[in-house]
Design a protein around this motif. Structure first.
Motif, PDB file in Angstrom:
ATOM      1  N   VAL A 114       0.854  -1.194   0.000  1.00  0.00           N
ATOM      2  CA  VAL A 114       0.000   0.000   0.000  1.00  0.00           C
ATOM      3  C   VAL A 114       0.891   1.246   0.000  1.00  0.00           C
ATOM      4  N   GLY A 115       0.410   2.272  -0.685  1.00  0.00           N
ATOM      5  CA  GLY A 115       1.124   3.531  -0.762  1.00  0.00           C
ATOM      6  C   GLY A 115       0.219   4.697  -0.392  1.00  0.00           C
ATOM      7  N   TYR A 116       0.824   5.874  -0.254  1.00  0.00           N
ATOM      8  CA  TYR A 116       0.112   7.023   0.300  1.00  0.00           C
ATOM      9  C   TYR A 116       0.415   8.284  -0.508  1.00  0.00           C
ATOM     10  N   ALA A 117      -0.626   9.073  -0.755  1.00  0.00           N
ATOM     11  CA  ALA A 117      -0.457  10.368  -1.421  1.00  0.00           C
ATOM     12  C   ALA A 117      -1.602  11.254  -0.978  1.00  0.00           C
ATOM     13  N   LEU A 157       5.405   3.020  -0.007  1.00  0.00           N
ATOM     14  CA  LEU A 157       5.678   4.229  -0.790  1.00  0.00           C
ATOM     15  C   LEU A 157       4.875   5.407  -0.264  1.00  0.00           C
ATOM     16  N   LEU A 158       5.558   6.533  -0.109  1.00  0.00           N
ATOM     17  CA  LEU A 158       4.883   7.777   0.242  1.00  0.00           C
ATOM     18  C   LEU A 158       5.170   8.781  -0.871  1.00  0.00           C
ATOM     19  N   ALA A 161       9.272  13.617   4.435  1.00  0.00           N
ATOM     20  CA  ALA A 161      10.564  12.921   4.408  1.00  0.00           C
ATOM     21  C   ALA A 161      10.833  12.277   5.765  1.00  0.00           C
ATOM     22  N   GLU A 162      10.488  12.990   6.817  1.00  0.00           N
ATOM     23  CA  GLU A 162      10.688  12.504   8.184  1.00  0.00           C
ATOM     24  C   GLU A 162       9.843  11.248   8.443  1.00  0.00           C
ATOM     25  N   ASN A 196      10.113   3.708   7.234  1.00  0.00           N
ATOM     26  CA  ASN A 196      10.817   2.896   6.245  1.00  0.00           C
ATOM     27  C   ASN A 196      10.055   2.803   4.916  1.00  0.00           C
ATOM     28  N   LEU A 197       9.609   3.962   4.425  1.00  0.00           N
ATOM     29  CA  LEU A 197       8.895   4.025   3.151  1.00  0.00           C
ATOM     30  C   LEU A 197       9.792   4.693   2.114  1.00  0.00           C
ATOM     31  N   TRP A 198       9.634   4.313   0.861  1.00  0.00           N
ATOM     32  CA  TRP A 198      10.284   5.024  -0.239  1.00  0.00           C
ATOM     33  C   TRP A 198       9.597   6.385  -0.346  1.00  0.00           C
ATOM     34  N   PHE A 199      10.381   7.460  -0.370  1.00  0.00           N
ATOM     35  CA  PHE A 199       9.791   8.805  -0.453  1.00  0.00           C
ATOM     36  C   PHE A 199       9.971   9.347  -1.862  1.00  0.00           C
ATOM     37  N   HIS A 200       8.840   9.413  -2.580  1.00  0.00           N
ATOM     38  CA  HIS A 200       8.855   9.910  -3.956  1.00  0.00           C
ATOM     39  C   HIS A 200       8.119  11.246  -4.005  1.00  0.00           C
ATOM     40  N   VAL A 201       8.609  12.177  -4.822  1.00  0.00           N
ATOM     41  CA  VAL A 201       7.932  13.462  -4.971  1.00  0.00           C
ATOM     42  C   VAL A 201       7.514  13.662  -6.426  1.00  0.00           C
TER      43      VAL A 201
END
Ligand SMILES: *Cc1c(COP(=O)(O)O)cnc(C)c1O
Length: 480
Positions: free
Chosen positions: A187-190, A244-245, A264-265, A271-276
């Motif tokens: 699961v990912g988050y946005a 993923l965030l 980012a924090e 422990n999520l991949w931080f994508h922008v």
């Protein structure tokens, strides 16, 4: 010799598509170039957009031509049937969507890269070096490490898709690329304002669009951190695997910028991949004044953005940057004998772009980006974004001062969303279409708080302060 043998040897002697008469094609080419310069120089006097007449639409139903035509005739068709009926985003009063305006330099670069016809899937040649240069410049722009990995793509949609792929394999390990997702429940988050292409990325990677949690936003359109934490905790309690965030740096509706440092924090703690997704916002980082709004982006594991929007590079030109080059390669690299590498010759020059994304054959997108940055310089491109933000703020002030108009959203960057007082959803939709057909100003609409709003996105380097009153009066003359 029998007749068929002589016909065969004639065809073996040559089927080159080069012109018999270079002089006349050269003259036509020069005329095309002059016509296009004229059209760019005279943009402001042309309609922003015009509807295709039926005869133009019908011309596109022609059958496959068995015989060719003179280049002059084909160009004539371009002039009659194509050039007047394009999107209109070159025009200073195209404010419809976040579309770049392009430049004459970019146009020339497209011609040069077309002439070289380089295949940038891999191998050891200068066009690949140009792409690597552009990737290094991008890392500098965003404050990522100089040795970050990256790849040019058609746009941010593809770049976001790649980010989902890379973070997926970083989370599950390379064996997943052989075995498939199996029982993993990623699961990912946005934020709720995230561009739809991120959900499409979840869909296309087999994770499923429903596995992208859309977190509600605050009054500035930023992802609510409390809701993010709550959803994360619930998902972990359910036995799901958060991986993923996605932060948004310049949202598609009104330019919202998530609190990237806070994200980012949280990504680091969880422990999520931080994508922008910084599709257009990234280019504003070339402005010292705007740069602080994106604080935290330099901590991203990956960033997706476009050069074809605010950096004014002609379509198409998107980019993915990845902090960990090994993670990037591990998501795509695969061996094949026809792609074997060598220590020298044309098959040298690792790593190849084919190891970094879904495409093998790909064009020389880097040239138009490199030429744009080399010609104008980073400061000037940053100044364009600052200018657009200034115009948006000025236009918003004009809306606030107009008793017949009301703001529909804050203006964190370069997009102004507003409504005409007393008009319903249908009337707003009609008003936007009426204005587009009138051809003086192009605005678009979006949904905010469940209601249609008008949207003016200031992206084009050609827009000036003098356009603002024209925009207002075009709106007023379209009000029913
Ligand atoms: C434009 C945009 C995209 C999609 O980018 P394309 O280049 O059109 O594929 C994604 N996210 C945001 C925020 C955008 O503005």
């Amino acid at each position: 010799m029998p007749d068929n043998a002589s016909a065969q040897s004639a065809s073996l002697r040559g089927q080159s598509l080069d012109p018999e008469n270079w002089g006349s094609l050269r003259a036509l080419g020069h005329r095309m170039l002059d016509d296009m310069f004229d059209s760019l120089e005279g943009l402001a006097g042309q309609p922003v957009w015009q509807k295709m007449p039926d005869a133009v639409r019908d011309a596109w139903a022609a059958d496959l031509p068995r015989e060719g035509a003179a280049p002059e005739d084909v160009y004539h068709r371009f002039q009659q049937l194509i050039a007047p009926y394009a999107v209109g985003n070159r025009h200073p009063r195209f404010l419809g969507w976040v579309h770049g305006g392009g430049t004459a330099t970019g146009m020339l670069a497209e011609m040069l890269s077309g002439a070289l016809n380089a295949n940038c899937g891999g191998r050891d040649h200068a066009p690949i070096m140009v792409e690597r240069q552009v990737i290094r410049w991008s890392a500098q722009m965003l404050g990522l490490p100089a040795n970050s990995s990256g790849l040019l793509l058609s746009g941010t949609s593809l770049a976001n898709f790649c980010a989902v792929l890379i973070s997926r394999s970083a989370c599950l390990g390379a064996q997943m690329r052989q075995d498939g997702l199996g029982a993993a429940k990623l699961v990912g988050y946005a934020s709720a304002g995230v561009h739809l292409c991120v959900a499409r990325g979840f869909d296309m990677t087999g994770i499923g669009a429903a596995a992208l949690r859309l977190i509600p936003t605050d009054d500035r359109g930023r992802m609510r951190l409390d809701m993010l934490q709550e959803t994360l905790a619930e998902d972990r309690a359910q036995g799901l695997q958060p991986f993923l965030l996605v932060g948004t740096a310049g949202g598609v509706d009104f330019g919202a910028i998530d609190d990237l440092s806070a994200l980012a924090e949280i990504a680091a703690q969880q422990n999520l991949w931080f994508h922008v997704d910084a599709a257009f916002g990234a280019n504003a980082m070339l402005s010292a004044a705007l740069r602080p709004r994106f604080a935290g982006i330099e901590r991203a594991d990956s960033v997706a953005f476009d050069f074809h929007k605010w950096a004014q590079v002609p379509y198409d030109a998107g980019c993915i940057l990845v902090r960990d080059g090994e993670a990037h390669r591990a998501a795509f690299a695969r061996n094949a004998s026809y792609l074997a590498r060598a220590a020298r010759g044309l098959s040298a020059g690792e790593p190849w772009p084919v190891d970094l994304g879904p495409e093998l054959s790909r064009g020389f997108r880097a040239l138009k980006i490199w030429m744009t940055i080399a010609t104008y310089g980073a400061d000037r491109l940053g100044a364009v974004t600052e200018h657009c933000v200034g115009l948006a703020e000025h236009f918003a002030a004009m809306v606030v001062q107009s008793p017949d108009l009301e703001m529909a959203a804050p203006v964190p960057l370069n997009i102004v969303c507003f409504r005409v007082c007393g008009l319903d959803d249908h009337q707003h939709t009609d008003l936007a279409a009426d204005m587009q057909e009138a051809g003086q100003v192009v605005l678009s609409t979006t949904m905010l708080d469940g209601r249609v709003a008008l949207r003016a996105a200031f992206v084009n380097h050609r827009t000036t302060e003098d356009d603002l009153p024209i925009i207002l009066s075009a709106i007023r003359s379209a009000i029913p």
